[in-house]
Design a protein around this motif. Structure first.
Motif, PDB file in Angstrom:
ATOM      1  N   ASP A 273      26.682   5.819  24.298  1.00  0.00           N
ATOM      2  CA  ASP A 273      27.031   7.195  24.633  1.00  0.00           C
ATOM      3  C   ASP A 273      27.696   7.281  26.010  1.00  0.00           C
ATOM      4  OD1 ASP A 273      27.241   9.913  24.298  1.00  0.00           O
ATOM      5  OD2 ASP A 273      25.242  10.077  23.402  1.00  0.00           O
ATOM      6  N   TRP A 274      27.988   8.485  26.439  1.00  0.00           N
ATOM      7  CA  TRP A 274      28.759   8.708  27.672  1.00  0.00           C
ATOM      8  C   TRP A 274      28.304   7.846  28.835  1.00  0.00           C
ATOM      9  CZ3 TRP A 274      33.116  10.982  26.892  1.00  0.00           C
ATOM     10  CH2 TRP A 274      33.250  11.934  25.876  1.00  0.00           C
ATOM     11  N   ILE A 275      27.000   7.857  29.100  1.00  0.00           N
ATOM     12  CA  ILE A 275      26.506   7.207  30.318  1.00  0.00           C
ATOM     13  C   ILE A 275      26.751   5.701  30.283  1.00  0.00           C
ATOM     14  CG2 ILE A 275      24.441   6.715  31.707  1.00  0.00           C
ATOM     15  CD1 ILE A 275      23.477   9.496  31.027  1.00  0.00           C
ATOM     16  N   SER A 276      26.404   5.074  29.162  1.00  0.00           N
ATOM     17  CA  SER A 276      26.588   3.622  29.095  1.00  0.00           C
ATOM     18  C   SER A 276      28.079   3.256  29.145  1.00  0.00           C
ATOM     19  CB  SER A 276      25.910   3.052  27.854  1.00  0.00           C
ATOM     20  OG  SER A 276      26.205   3.821  26.717  1.00  0.00           O
TER      21      SER A 276
ATOM     22  N   MET B 173      29.948   0.881  31.988  1.00  0.00           N
ATOM     23  CA  MET B 173      30.819  -0.262  31.720  1.00  0.00           C
ATOM     24  C   MET B 173      32.198  -0.057  32.351  1.00  0.00           C
ATOM     25  SD  MET B 173      29.192  -2.629  30.397  1.00  0.00           S
ATOM     26  CE  MET B 173      30.450  -3.817  30.005  1.00  0.00           C
ATOM     27  N   PHE B 174      32.662   1.199  32.331  1.00  0.00           N
ATOM     28  CA  PHE B 174      33.954   1.482  32.938  1.00  0.00           C
ATOM     29  C   PHE B 174      33.916   1.170  34.428  1.00  0.00           C
ATOM     30  CE2 PHE B 174      36.991   4.224  35.100  1.00  0.00           C
ATOM     31  CZ  PHE B 174      38.150   3.986  34.362  1.00  0.00           C
ATOM     32  N   VAL B 175      32.824   1.581  35.086  1.00  0.00           N
ATOM     33  CA  VAL B 175      32.694   1.324  36.523  1.00  0.00           C
ATOM     34  C   VAL B 175      32.634  -0.183  36.786  1.00  0.00           C
ATOM     35  CG1 VAL B 175      31.185   1.603  38.530  1.00  0.00           C
ATOM     36  CG2 VAL B 175      31.606   3.545  36.995  1.00  0.00           C
ATOM     37  N   VAL B 176      31.848  -0.909  35.960  1.00  0.00           N
ATOM     38  CA  VAL B 176      31.744  -2.369  36.133  1.00  0.00           C
ATOM     39  C   VAL B 176      33.133  -3.003  36.030  1.00  0.00           C
ATOM     40  CG1 VAL B 176      30.897  -4.492  35.065  1.00  0.00           C
ATOM     41  CG2 VAL B 176      29.353  -2.547  35.354  1.00  0.00           C
TER      42      VAL B 176
ATOM     43  N   MET C 213      22.448  -2.500  30.054  1.00  0.00           N
ATOM     44  CA  MET C 213      23.059  -2.023  28.823  1.00  0.00           C
ATOM     45  C   MET C 213      22.061  -2.036  27.666  1.00  0.00           C
ATOM     46  SD  MET C 213      26.012  -0.932  29.459  1.00  0.00           S
ATOM     47  CE  MET C 213      26.655  -0.699  27.817  1.00  0.00           C
ATOM     48  N   ILE C 214      21.196  -3.088  27.641  1.00  0.00           N
ATOM     49  CA  ILE C 214      20.178  -3.143  26.579  1.00  0.00           C
ATOM     50  C   ILE C 214      19.242  -1.946  26.714  1.00  0.00           C
ATOM     51  CG2 ILE C 214      18.191  -4.446  25.679  1.00  0.00           C
ATOM     52  CD1 ILE C 214      19.727  -7.013  26.447  1.00  0.00           C
ATOM     53  N   ALA C 215      18.821  -1.676  27.968  1.00  0.00           N
ATOM     54  CA  ALA C 215      17.916  -0.550  28.210  1.00  0.00           C
ATOM     55  C   ALA C 215      18.556   0.763  27.751  1.00  0.00           C
ATOM     56  CB  ALA C 215      17.568  -0.485  29.696  1.00  0.00           C
ATOM     57  N   MET C 216      19.835   0.974  28.148  1.00  0.00           N
ATOM     58  CA  MET C 216      20.512   2.215  27.784  1.00  0.00           C
ATOM     59  C   MET C 216      20.669   2.316  26.277  1.00  0.00           C
ATOM     60  SD  MET C 216      23.375   2.961  30.692  1.00  0.00           S
ATOM     61  CE  MET C 216      23.641   1.429  31.524  1.00  0.00           C
ATOM     62  N   ASN C 217      20.899   1.137  25.654  1.00  0.00           N
ATOM     63  CA  ASN C 217      21.058   1.109  24.195  1.00  0.00           C
ATOM     64  C   ASN C 217      19.778   1.581  23.509  1.00  0.00           C
ATOM     65  OD1 ASN C 217      20.793  -0.575  21.495  1.00  0.00           O
ATOM     66  ND2 ASN C 217      22.983  -0.212  21.907  1.00  0.00           N
ATOM     67  N   ILE C 218      18.632   1.103  24.057  1.00  0.00           N
ATOM     68  CA  ILE C 218      17.338   1.482  23.478  1.00  0.00           C
ATOM     69  C   ILE C 218      17.123   2.986  23.593  1.00  0.00           C
ATOM     70  CG2 ILE C 218      14.822   1.259  23.762  1.00  0.00           C
ATOM     71  CD1 ILE C 218      15.423  -1.714  24.574  1.00  0.00           C
ATOM     72  N   TYR C 219      17.467   3.525  24.787  1.00  0.00           N
ATOM     73  CA  TYR C 219      17.285   4.969  24.975  1.00  0.00           C
ATOM     74  C   TYR C 219      18.417   5.778  24.362  1.00  0.00           C
ATOM     75  CZ  TYR C 219      13.361   3.924  27.969  1.00  0.00           C
ATOM     76  OH  TYR C 219      12.157   3.497  28.421  1.00  0.00           O
ATOM     77  N   GLY C 220      19.438   5.090  23.889  1.00  0.00           N
ATOM     78  CA  GLY C 220      20.523   5.781  23.192  1.00  0.00           C
ATOM     79  C   GLY C 220      21.365   6.677  24.082  1.00  0.00           C
ATOM     80  N   ILE C 221      21.533   6.298  25.357  1.00  0.00           N
ATOM     81  CA  ILE C 221      22.361   7.134  26.239  1.00  0.00           C
ATOM     82  C   ILE C 221      23.696   6.471  26.555  1.00  0.00           C
ATOM     83  CG2 ILE C 221      20.557   8.491  27.315  1.00  0.00           C
ATOM     84  CD1 ILE C 221      20.592   6.443  29.653  1.00  0.00           C
TER      85      ILE C 221
END
Lengths: 268, 276, 286
Positions: free
Chosen positions: A41-44, A48-51, A260-268
């Motif tokens: 989603d947006w946040i993740s 990645m864009f910032v990285v 990214m794994i954490a954000m994936n789990i929380y779906g953000i």
């Protein structure tokens, strides 16, 4: 003229990204791709864009060069966007005609997919922009080394790669010369029907093949004379070795992947 | 002891009927500068490839530093002792960067990285190409490429370098670069040099001149001795230096001049003396 | 006499508008006349190769004009194409351009591109092979299985077969042994003699230039530094040496003799001339 074509994508530089061991960069690109596909989603995506933007900034590669690299792939990018635009359902329907339906969910997804592809391409370009083809070949050879145990000819494959890189400019020059010589005898490479043009290539291809075989033959003798006997017992002058910066880079890669794994789990 | 010694050497290429070399007996003294002269097809390039075991004799033998080149276990020893440089510089440079190319042979020999670096730097300095160590070979001139090829052989630390028509594809400037480099290698570094060529002018500085024809040695001696045999060289399709030719022509006209005046100055001295 | 090739203010710059921009030749003016044998001299990078490729329209000028028989060869596409047949260009190491299955077909490639009749082509192939001393027995052989010297003759014949008014040869003797060089030079002289064509010979060998050329054109740093008879050019040995060029061996010996007090005329640059000048000196003293 053929000679004017720039070869390879490598932009020499002196940044930390340039100096990283090619093996580190190869592994990190894989990590990067995996991380990118974990984005939901947006946040993740923003993360990645910032990285990616940070890496580009550090590498001092000009934005113009990256955009130039994206240009030939514009069709794929647009195509993916359109596909996602129409095939994603949900949210408010904004437009509906025959089989075409555009919804807010479709717009969001199309946008994120385009961002994903562009980041993916930028990330891999960063590898080829900051690593010389030879270093890449060396890095690949060493990473694939374990495959030697199952009889994969890793050394030979990497030797073939680097020879090909070495001879590309020579063969381009040669093609140029033969083309001029045949033109001087009235050959025409640029007009006529497709079949005629294909036929006109014969005077170019035959001498090119003949001379390539001759070169290969002479090169083999020259290599043997310089004690080449395959990869066994070979050493390297610039042996690749991991430095502190490589370990730091791995650490950074691990943090990004973990995030990214954490954000994936929380779906953000 | 001779660094290279051939005994009754016979060679025939596979699939060909005619023998290329018919019994060549030759000894190359360590530290000497030997030029081998012959027209195309005289067997001189074949001889070069027999010197380091790229080709193996059908009859007779080749000894490199006492080792028979057919001795398979010692092949690397033979090749690191006698280095070969070929005619076409493009077809013997293997790497994309000058210094990586020079490192190729020691890498093959399993030399330690630090030692390779030392050898590469020293070889490039010897041929005067150290400033170009980071360059791409295809952007160098013919003479520069050929000097890189020589450095690539030097990095094996050979005792003998055999050059097979190294100047045939070069312009006069490149030719001078290469010849002065190999002359220096012999005179200053003590490396044996065997120069195969058909340019007379390149043989003048050699200690010894061997003339090959149809797979045989037809003349062998100092350049002065060999060039004095004007009729023989002409009948072999070889020319003689203009200096020798002038003296020969004048002698035909009844002058009495020494035929061994090779350089322009020696020739002018001899002619001027005859006119005094 | 009207010039067969007239070159006016010819300039060629490579890679215009890029960081690699390089002017190879600059403001060249020169004429070539029917029947001349001109040696074009200059070291690698002097611009002579770039110049030569303008003569038959392979390279187009950045500015300036080339006229062949009074026609601007870059005026129309057709003119640029036609000039290839009027001005024959033999590249360096031409043996690497052969591609047909037989020697005959390879020599016929140029005439065939000229859309000539089969009889006309046959006549020209035989004539061209004769000029370079190729026997007709070789016609059905594959060019690839012949020797290097023979291959080069085939390639030269392939250009001669177009019956060009001007024949340009870029170092036709490079890499050959003395016997091979002599043979090719003889063929070229013979060809000029029998056809009366203009011949431009690019060479590094001052001795060859001195021996066979009517006129020398010396390129240096993209311009023509000297243009004149061998007499005129070789009377400037210091300038030639400064440009990194040799003087003919015979001229060098003559100069060394003058320094030793032997009085010799200025215009000596071949072995024959030197011998002819020396012989009477000795007889006179006796």
């Amino acid at each position: 003229m053929l000679k004017d074509i720039t070869l390879g994508q490598y932009f020499p530089g002196d940044t930390i990204i340039h100096k990283l061991d090619p093996r580190t960069k190869l592994i990190l690109v894989i990590v990067f791709i995996v991380a990118l596909f974990l984005a939901v989603d947006w946040i993740s995506y923003a993360f990645m864009f910032v990285v990616t933007a940070l890496c580009v900034k550090v590498s001092t590669i000009k934005l113009k060069s990256i955009l130039k690299g994206l240009k030939p792939l514009i069709f794929i990018i647009v195509f993916t966007g359109i596909l996602n635009l129409f095939y994603t359902q949900g949210g408010t329907v904004l437009f509906d005609w025959w089989i075409f339906t555009i919804s807010t969910a479709g717009i969001k997804r199309a946008f994120l997919m385009i961002v994903r592809i562009m980041l993916l391409i930028t990330g891999t370009f960063l590898l080829t922009y900051t690593t010389s083809p030879i270093a890449l070949t060396d890095g690949l050879e060493m990473l694939l080394n374990p495959l030697k145990k199952i009889k994969v000819p890793v050394h030979e494959m990497s030797m073939i790669m680097s020879m090909a890189l070495r001879f590309i400019p020579t063969l381009i020059e040669e093609t140029d010369k033969i083309m001029s010589a045949q033109k001087a005898r009235g050959a025409d490479f640029s007009t006529g029907k497709i079949t005629e043009r294909a036929k006109a290539l014969l005077p170019l291809l035959v001498p090119l093949f003949v001379s390539s075989f001759r070169r290969a033959d002479e090169l083999a003798v020259a290599m043997e004379s310089r004690c080449y006997h395959g990869g066994e017992g070979r050493t390297r002058m610039n042996a690749l070795h991991m430095a502190r910066r490589d370990y730091l880079a791995f650490l950074a890669g691990a943090i990004v992947l973990g995030g990214m794994i954490a954000m994936n789990i929380y779906g953000i | 002891m001779a660094i290279i010694r051939t005994e009754n050497l016979h060679f025939t290429y596979q699939g060909e009927e005619n023998e290329t070399l018919h019994g060549v007996n030759l000894e190359i003294e360590e530290g000497s500068f030997v030029a081998i002269l012959g027209h195309n097809g005289s067997g001189k390039s074949t001889l070069a490839k027999l010197f380091n075991g790229i080709l193996l004799p059908n009859e007779g033998r080749v000894l490199v530093n006492g080792i028979d080149t057919t001795h398979e276990d010692k092949l690397l020893d033979v090749r690191r002792t006698v280095g070969l440089v070929f005619q076409n510089p493009d077809n013997q440079i293997v790497a994309n960067v000058v210094e990586d190319d020079v490192a190729f042979a020691p890498e093959n020999l399993g030399v330690e990285p630090d030692e390779i670096r030392r050898r590469v730097d020293s070889a490039l300095k010897t041929v005067g190409m150290y400033e170009y160590r980071q360059h791409a070979p295809h952007l160098l001139s013919g003479g520069q490429k050929q000097r890189v090829a020589i450095a690539g052989v030097l990095a094996m630390q050979p005792r003998c370098i055999v050059l097979d028509e190294p100047t045939a594809m070069l312009d006069p400037v490149g030719r001078r670069e290469v010849i002065s480099t190999v002359t220096r290698l012999c005179r200053e570094e003590g490396i044996t040099v065997v120069l195969i060529t058909h340019h007379m002018s390149e043989c003048i500085g050699a200690d010894r001149l061997v003339v090959m024809s149809e797979g045989r040695i037809v003349a062998d001696g100092t350049p002065r001795e060999v060039f004095a045999q004007v009729e023989l060289l002409r009948s072999e399709g070889l020319s003689v230096p203009v200096t020798t030719e002038l003296i020969y022509e004048l002698n035909q006209d009844g002058w009495v001049l020494p035929l061994d005046a090779l350089t322009v100055d020696e020739c002018a001295d001899a002619v001027a003396a005859a006119l005094k | 006499m009207d010039a067969v090739i007239r070159v006016e203010n010819l300039t060629h710059t490579y890679s215009v508008g890029t960081p690699f921009e390089k002017t190879a030749i600059h403001n060249i003016n020169v004429n070539f006349y029917p029947g001349e044998l001109v040696a074009v001299i200059g070291h690698t990078g002097s611009g002579k190769s770039t110049f030569m490729q303008h003569m038959n329209g392979l390279l187009a000028p950045t500015s300036g004009h080339v006229y062949c028989d009074g026609e601007d060869i870059f005026a129309t596409k057709e003119a640029t194409r036609d000039v290839r047949f009027k001005v024959g260009l033999v590249f360096q190491y031409p043996e690497y351009q052969l591609f047909e299955e037989t020697v005959y077909k390879d020599i016929a490639f140029g005439p065939k591109n000229m859309k000539l009749s089969a009889d006309e082509i046959d006549e020209r192939v035989r004539e061209a092979a004769g000029f370079v001393g190729l026997s007709e027995e070789l016609f059905e052989r594959s060019p690839l299985e012949l020797s290097g010297g023979q291959k080069r003759r085939i390639a030269i014949a392939g250009v001669i077969a177009m019956r060009p008014k001007v024949l340009i040869l870029d170092e036709p003797t490079a890499g050959l042994d003395p016997g091979g060089c002599e043979g090719i030079i003889k063929n070229i002289l013979d060809y000029r003699e029998r056809t009366g064509s203009t011949v431009l010979l690019v060479t590094h060998s001052m001795d060859d230039a001195a021996r066979i050329a009517d006129r020398l054109v010396v390129f240096h740093e993209g311009s023509i530094a000297m243009d004149g008879t061998p007499d005129a050019v070789f009377s400037h040995p210091t300038e030639l040496t400064a440009m990194g060029l040799d003087v003919p061996q015979a001229a060098a010996i003559a100069q060394a003799l003058r320094e030793r007090g032997v009085s010799l005329p200025q215009s000596i640059y071949t072995l024959e001339q030197l011998k002819a000048a020396l012989v009477p000196l000795r007889k006179g003293e006796n």
